[in-house]
Design a protein around this motif. Structure first.
Motif, PDB file in Angstrom:
ATOM      1  N   GLU A  94      -6.399  -1.438   8.693  1.00 58.10           N
ATOM      2  CA  GLU A  94      -5.416  -1.621   9.762  1.00 58.10           C
ATOM      3  C   GLU A  94      -4.396  -2.716   9.444  1.00 58.10           C
ATOM      4  OE1 GLU A  94      -7.531  -2.049  13.473  1.00 58.10           O
ATOM      5  OE2 GLU A  94      -8.579  -0.151  13.178  1.00 58.10           O
ATOM      6  N   LEU A  95      -3.942  -2.742   8.197  1.00 58.96           N
ATOM      7  CA  LEU A  95      -2.959  -3.728   7.753  1.00 58.96           C
ATOM      8  C   LEU A  95      -1.558  -3.342   8.209  1.00 58.96           C
ATOM      9  CD1 LEU A  95      -4.157  -4.237   4.074  1.00 58.96           C
ATOM     10  CD2 LEU A  95      -4.564  -5.747   6.021  1.00 58.96           C
ATOM     11  N   PRO A  96      -0.720  -4.340   8.487  1.00 63.53           N
ATOM     12  CA  PRO A  96       0.681  -4.067   8.836  1.00 63.53           C
ATOM     13  C   PRO A  96       1.490  -3.862   7.551  1.00 63.53           C
ATOM     14  CG  PRO A  96       0.279  -6.413   8.921  1.00 63.53           C
ATOM     15  CD  PRO A  96      -1.040  -5.756   8.604  1.00 63.53           C
ATOM     16  N   ILE A  97       1.317  -2.738   6.925  1.00 65.39           N
ATOM     17  CA  ILE A  97       1.846  -2.498   5.580  1.00 65.39           C
ATOM     18  C   ILE A  97       3.357  -2.663   5.480  1.00 65.39           C
ATOM     19  CG2 ILE A  97       2.043  -0.799   3.720  1.00 65.39           C
ATOM     20  CD1 ILE A  97      -0.810   0.103   4.560  1.00 65.39           C
ATOM     21  N   PRO A  98       4.161  -2.094   6.377  1.00 59.92           N
ATOM     22  CA  PRO A  98       5.611  -2.312   6.232  1.00 59.92           C
ATOM     23  C   PRO A  98       5.978  -3.805   6.242  1.00 59.92           C
ATOM     24  CG  PRO A  98       5.214  -0.502   7.725  1.00 59.92           C
ATOM     25  CD  PRO A  98       3.875  -1.151   7.458  1.00 59.92           C
ATOM     26  N   GLU A  99       5.305  -4.569   7.069  1.00 59.42           N
ATOM     27  CA  GLU A  99       5.554  -6.010   7.117  1.00 59.42           C
ATOM     28  C   GLU A  99       5.126  -6.677   5.804  1.00 59.42           C
ATOM     29  OE1 GLU A  99       3.711  -9.793   9.483  1.00 59.42           O
ATOM     30  OE2 GLU A  99       4.052  -7.963  10.621  1.00 59.42           O
ATOM     31  N   LEU A 100       3.997  -6.255   5.256  1.00 59.18           N
ATOM     32  CA  LEU A 100       3.531  -6.811   3.980  1.00 59.18           C
ATOM     33  C   LEU A 100       4.496  -6.466   2.844  1.00 59.18           C
ATOM     34  CD1 LEU A 100      -0.292  -6.061   4.290  1.00 59.18           C
ATOM     35  CD2 LEU A 100       0.868  -8.285   4.545  1.00 59.18           C
ATOM     36  N   ILE A 101       5.053  -5.270   2.886  1.00 60.44           N
ATOM     37  CA  ILE A 101       6.035  -4.872   1.877  1.00 60.44           C
ATOM     38  C   ILE A 101       7.278  -5.756   1.991  1.00 60.44           C
ATOM     39  CG2 ILE A 101       7.645  -3.036   1.179  1.00 60.44           C
ATOM     40  CD1 ILE A 101       5.384  -1.027   1.799  1.00 60.44           C
ATOM     41  N   ARG A 102       7.770  -5.965   3.213  1.00 61.23           N
ATOM     42  CA  ARG A 102       8.937  -6.832   3.424  1.00 61.23           C
ATOM     43  C   ARG A 102       8.675  -8.249   2.919  1.00 61.23           C
ATOM     44  NH1 ARG A 102       8.982  -4.754   8.536  1.00 61.23           N
ATOM     45  NH2 ARG A 102       8.270  -6.739   9.395  1.00 61.23           N
ATOM     46  N   GLU A 103       7.500  -8.795   3.244  1.00 60.41           N
ATOM     47  CA  GLU A 103       7.152 -10.145   2.808  1.00 60.41           C
ATOM     48  C   GLU A 103       7.087 -10.226   1.292  1.00 60.41           C
ATOM     49  OE1 GLU A 103       3.513 -11.303   4.678  1.00 60.41           O
ATOM     50  OE2 GLU A 103       4.388 -11.223   6.689  1.00 60.41           O
ATOM     51  N   SER A 104       6.517  -9.210   0.672  1.00 51.91           N
ATOM     52  CA  SER A 104       6.410  -9.190  -0.777  1.00 51.91           C
ATOM     53  C   SER A 104       7.796  -9.127  -1.426  1.00 51.91           C
ATOM     54  CB  SER A 104       5.557  -7.998  -1.217  1.00 51.91           C
ATOM     55  OG  SER A 104       5.220  -8.091  -2.567  1.00 51.91           O
ATOM     56  N   LEU A 105       8.679  -8.303  -0.874  1.00 54.17           N
ATOM     57  CA  LEU A 105      10.041  -8.213  -1.403  1.00 54.17           C
ATOM     58  C   LEU A 105      10.792  -9.533  -1.226  1.00 54.17           C
ATOM     59  CD1 LEU A 105      11.107  -4.670  -0.203  1.00 54.17           C
ATOM     60  CD2 LEU A 105      10.654  -5.402  -2.557  1.00 54.17           C
ATOM     61  N   ARG A 106      10.609 -10.166  -0.086  1.00 49.44           N
ATOM     62  CA  ARG A 106      11.258 -11.452   0.165  1.00 49.44           C
ATOM     63  C   ARG A 106      10.773 -12.504  -0.857  1.00 49.44           C
ATOM     64  NH1 ARG A 106      11.492 -11.833   5.809  1.00 49.44           N
ATOM     65  NH2 ARG A 106       9.305 -11.400   5.624  1.00 49.44           N
ATOM     66  N   TRP A 107       9.466 -12.503  -1.100  1.00 48.72           N
ATOM     67  CA  TRP A 107       8.897 -13.439  -2.068  1.00 48.72           C
ATOM     68  C   TRP A 107       9.457 -13.184  -3.470  1.00 48.72           C
ATOM     69  CZ3 TRP A 107       5.923 -12.965  -6.461  1.00 48.72           C
ATOM     70  CH2 TRP A 107       5.397 -14.147  -6.971  1.00 48.72           C
ATOM     71  N   VAL A 108       9.517 -11.912  -3.870  1.00 49.75           N
ATOM     72  CA  VAL A 108      10.053 -11.557  -5.186  1.00 49.75           C
ATOM     73  C   VAL A 108      11.505 -12.004  -5.300  1.00 49.75           C
ATOM     74  CG1 VAL A 108      10.761  -9.608  -6.643  1.00 49.75           C
ATOM     75  CG2 VAL A 108       8.476  -9.662  -5.664  1.00 49.75           C
ATOM     76  N   ASP A 109      12.294 -11.746  -4.281  1.00 54.11           N
ATOM     77  CA  ASP A 109      13.699 -12.137  -4.312  1.00 54.11           C
ATOM     78  C   ASP A 109      13.855 -13.645  -4.457  1.00 54.11           C
ATOM     79  OD1 ASP A 109      14.489  -9.506  -4.120  1.00 54.11           O
ATOM     80  OD2 ASP A 109      14.850  -9.570  -1.959  1.00 54.11           O
TER      81      ASP A 109
END
Length: 75
Positions: A56-71
């Protein structure tokens, strides 16, 4: 959580920090990691992945956070 309608390899994307920690920043600049990063930017946040996630992970939010971190890291 797979398959993603946008063909995003979710497990790879949400674990970018771990990959960089173990293998260095250049890891994300090539091969399958770069392709995953490119696909992740196409996330439509449809939420279908969340209905499939056994944790039950908030996957879209985790994807956004990961992209922000990469950027921030590679920026």
């Amino acid at each position: 959580c797979q398959p993603c309608s946008e063909d995003i390899p979710i497990q790879i994307v949400i674990n970018f920090r771990s990959f960089v920690k173990r293998m260095g920043q250049d890891t994300l600049r090539e091969g399958p990691f770069w392709a995953a990063l490119d696909k992740a930017r196409n996330c439509t946040e449809c939420g279908v992945c969340m209905t499939r996630c056994p944790y039950e992970l908030p996957i879209p939010e985790l994807i956004r956070e990961s992209l922000r971190w990469v950027d921030e890291e590679l920026g």
